[in-house]
Design an enzyme around this catalytic site. Sequence first.
Site, short mmCIF file in Angstrom:
data_model
loop_
_atom_site.label_atom_id
_atom_site.label_comp_id
_atom_site.label_asym_id
_atom_site.label_seq_id
_atom_site.Cartn_x
_atom_site.Cartn_y
_atom_site.Cartn_z
N HIS A 1 -14.91 63.78 6.86
CA HIS A 1 -13.78 64.07 7.74
C HIS A 1 -14.11 63.65 9.17
O HIS A 1 -15.17 63.95 9.71
CB HIS A 1 -13.42 65.55 7.72
CG HIS A 1 -12.10 65.82 8.35
ND1 HIS A 1 -10.91 65.64 7.70
CD2 HIS A 1 -11.77 66.21 9.62
CE1 HIS A 1 -9.91 65.93 8.51
NE2 HIS A 1 -10.41 66.27 9.69
N SER B 1 -5.84 63.70 10.31
CA SER B 1 -6.13 65.12 10.16
C SER B 1 -4.90 65.97 10.48
O SER B 1 -3.87 65.83 9.83
CB SER B 1 -7.33 65.50 11.04
OG SER B 1 -7.81 66.77 10.73
N ASP C 1 -14.95 65.32 2.00
CA ASP C 1 -14.02 65.93 2.96
C ASP C 1 -13.28 67.05 2.24
O ASP C 1 -12.75 66.84 1.14
CB ASP C 1 -13.04 64.86 3.45
CG ASP C 1 -12.02 65.38 4.46
OD1 ASP C 1 -12.11 66.56 4.86
OD2 ASP C 1 -11.14 64.59 4.85
#
Length: 407
Positions: free
Chosen positions: A377, A190, A347
């Site tokens: 995610h 991320s 995501d």
Amino acid sequence: MKLLCGITLLLAVAVAYYIYIPLPRAISEPWKLMVLDATFRGVVSMGDVAHSLGLSHRVHVINSAIINFESLVPVTNQEIQAEDILFDGVHVRVYHPPGRKEKLRRAVMFIHGGGWALCAPKLGSYDSLCRQMAADLDAVVVTVDYRMAPDVHFPVQYDECVRAAKHFLRPEVLAQYSVDPERVAVCGDSAGGNLAAAVAQRIGMDNSTSVKFKLQVLIYPVLQALDFNTASYQQNQNVPILYRTLMARFWLEYLDSDLDLVHSIIKNKHTAQDQSLLSLSRSKLNWTNLLPKRVIKHYKPIFPLTGSPKILKDLPALLDARAAPLLAEDEVLHMAPRAYILTGEHDVLRDDGMMYARRLELAGVSVTNDHYEDGFHGCVTFAFWPCYFSVGIRAVQNYIAWLDEHL
């Protein structure tokens, strides 16, 4: 008794109403994700209330809750030794596998996610993940405990990760940890994937660094903030746990800007068609050319005719490749190491990763894009007790297996 039953029924209905949200059929373990998301939404709401009352910054409230939860995760692979130390003034934790130090090992530098603001890399799921990498790869793993927003903002997080990487890659430091200088990777998830990509670009172009990363592993990375209406942002804007508005808030917090701009940037007012500052950047994130048709589906670009030029002028970091690695020039990408990029269908950041994979390929870099049709995610951090998902377990096993094969 009837009153008690009635109240219980009403409470049950209210809880079910709060927890339930419509999810794509293919997503991994939807009911478990609903419960997780409802918990996280509640924590975010508590943070917003505390912030509005002047009691505490919203991020500190959220992070406190995350740390309390992560402290419940038991320590795994306890044979792995952990050492907390400074690399050029930056806090890191070094994980050492057991065995003889005379043997040269592989190494992974790991950079944690959390929107440049959340999570504790030395606790819970991130600690378990680093221990698993160290054990499965028989590798030295370094996790960077960079300072986070709101205490610091861009470029502090980036600078600290670069400093830690340059320190670790010094030949004498690698020798100290019995690391093979030809077998070092950088990895992040991320926002950590954002930092890992930016660090890989910097090290690749840095003539003062004799040792380079052999590989980069980017797990659902966030790589740009100029288009909040890519196909994946449109498709997954309301899919947990990273909603489009939340990602926009993370970006604004990272860049030390006013959160009131959230509604403007998710409508792409900062990148409207009349914004002359974007002339050199548009092709680098033209997803209609960079993405396969199977993920574009029926979605179309959304850029208003007129926008808010003040946003880009006040936030020049939006056009800075150190903050948005997808905007790097081709010659910079060409010097980047071989890449593994993990993406999830459900995501908002799916297209960031896929566009970057394509741009790296066009620059001559070998890329593996490991895509999960049931992925969402954050799934990699949900691969450990007490909150684990089957897709997270598979994703962790597969990316470690790729490292084992190629590092």
